[in-house]
Design a protein around this motif. Sequence first.
Motif, PDB file in Angstrom:
ATOM      1  N   THR A   1      22.107   1.469  26.770  1.00 13.40           N
ATOM      2  CA  THR A   1      21.824   2.400  27.843  1.00 13.40           C
ATOM      3  C   THR A   1      20.474   3.070  27.602  1.00 13.40           C
ATOM      4  O   THR A   1      19.860   2.901  26.544  1.00 13.40           O
ATOM      5  CB  THR A   1      22.926   3.464  27.925  1.00 13.40           C
ATOM      6  N   ALA A   2      20.032   3.849  28.584  1.00 13.37           N
ATOM      7  CA  ALA A   2      18.751   4.538  28.441  1.00 13.37           C
ATOM      8  C   ALA A   2      18.786   5.521  27.268  1.00 13.37           C
ATOM      9  O   ALA A   2      17.817   5.638  26.511  1.00 13.37           O
ATOM     10  CB  ALA A   2      18.411   5.271  29.740  1.00 13.37           C
TER      11      ALA A   2
ATOM     12  N   GLY B   1      15.900   5.035  33.009  1.00 12.54           N
ATOM     13  CA  GLY B   1      14.860   4.898  31.999  1.00 12.54           C
ATOM     14  C   GLY B   1      13.462   4.691  32.523  1.00 12.54           C
ATOM     15  O   GLY B   1      12.535   4.483  31.745  1.00 12.54           O
TER      16      GLY B   1
ATOM     17  N   HIS C   1       9.436  -2.507  33.445  1.00 13.14           N
ATOM     18  CA  HIS C   1      10.272  -1.735  34.357  1.00 13.14           C
ATOM     19  C   HIS C   1      10.582  -2.474  35.648  1.00 13.14           C
ATOM     20  O   HIS C   1      11.383  -1.995  36.450  1.00 13.14           O
ATOM     21  CB  HIS C   1       9.589  -0.407  34.690  1.00 13.14           C
TER      22      HIS C   1
ATOM     23  N   ARG D   1      22.251  -0.451  31.563  1.00  8.75           N
ATOM     24  CA  ARG D   1      21.544   0.818  31.694  1.00  8.75           C
ATOM     25  C   ARG D   1      21.496   1.266  33.157  1.00  8.75           C
ATOM     26  O   ARG D   1      21.703   2.433  33.479  1.00  8.75           O
ATOM     27  CB  ARG D   1      20.123   0.656  31.155  1.00  8.75           C
TER      28      ARG D   1
ATOM     29  N   GLY E   1      19.016  -4.909  30.472  1.00  7.96           N
ATOM     30  CA  GLY E   1      18.909  -3.618  31.132  1.00  7.96           C
ATOM     31  C   GLY E   1      19.924  -3.375  32.219  1.00  7.96           C
ATOM     32  O   GLY E   1      19.942  -2.292  32.805  1.00  7.96           O
TER      33      GLY E   1
END
Length: 398
Positions: free
Chosen positions: A148-149, A27, A67, A108, A105
Amino acid sequence: MAADHQIPTGRTADNIVGFARALRAAGIPVGPGAVIDAMNAVQLVDIGNRADVFTTLEAIFVKRHEHALIFAQAFDLFFRAADEWKQMLDSVPLPDQPRKKPQAGSRRVQEAFSQTQMTETPRAQAEELRLSVSDKEILQKKDFAQMTAAEIAEVTRAIANMKLPQAELRTRRYRPDARGLKLDMRRTLRGSLRTGGDIIDIRKLGRIEKPAPIVALLDISGSMSEYTRLFLHFLHAITDARKRVSVFLFGTRLTNVTRALRARDPDEALASCSSAVEDWAGGTRIATSLHTFNKLWGRRVLGQGAIVLLISDGLEREADTRLAFEMDRLHRSCRRLIWLNPLLRYGGFEPKAQGIKMMLPHVDEFRPVHNLKSIEGLIEALSAMPQLHHRSLTRSAA
């Protein structure tokens, strides 16, 4: 190696390209230019120093605060921790930690590394995002932090299409209205002058109705960053229809991102919000942030019956009487105070934390904010006609 500025080849180049593909699958947007910059940059550092390589690649690949956590998890999974940590893993087993709560996250990242093919196929990705009816029902109740992404992309599109019905708020002002209940004496007498003083046409006035202003206070601490990021998509979606939306982010300090969120493109709006904040995914000082809001912004944005959305888990490190005072002041300044807390996703949730105990008596509604279903429930609450004189604490679960 530092003197040679040619793009590296061999295993080092393969590792960087493979790592960039893994980041994209997780992502994080990584373009070919960033990959070339990374190849050139690793020649200038000690390739055997794990910390130097991590810092170098992070500076190139990570462009947004949200991120950073995904990058750190991807880096640890992609490279070995032993002496030959630079070699790419042929297969990455998922960590077996059933008792510990996964970090935001983490799923992911694990799914991105478990893919047998990391090549980018836009058509294939588009097909994966076309979920069946049963998948959509599951997605409605799935926690944002464990998506997930592909699921986050689907949720983002669903949030962007959400519409908030205009719940009109009756103001104290009047305007000409043939169905109004108040006599417009001035316009009626002025019209009678045309008929020599005979009143033939009685003019009336009706209340002016406007959408109730919405003020959102979003916690951007480490435990709230994933929920806040997706809720910003919701606020961006309703800002187009309701211009009277004010958004503030707070961690250790308060930041007004109302203007940044008005950008037409959602990605550009969220990028502007991230760049305007210096303490994203840091600590939490709720009392200090609320004090700043009440002192500097309360009178500016809380007029005309504003509805306040407080998005936070309430885990204040310095919980004292000051927190209760600022919450009470905020509650008295707005028409309705709705607290959105992701901890309500747990069925056995109890307000045991000191900060939550101090905040809870000063809110009108206590609602979850961890999945699509909870956001839809919030839309229903905001679409209802605001209550003028009645305040009651309502806890809703989704």
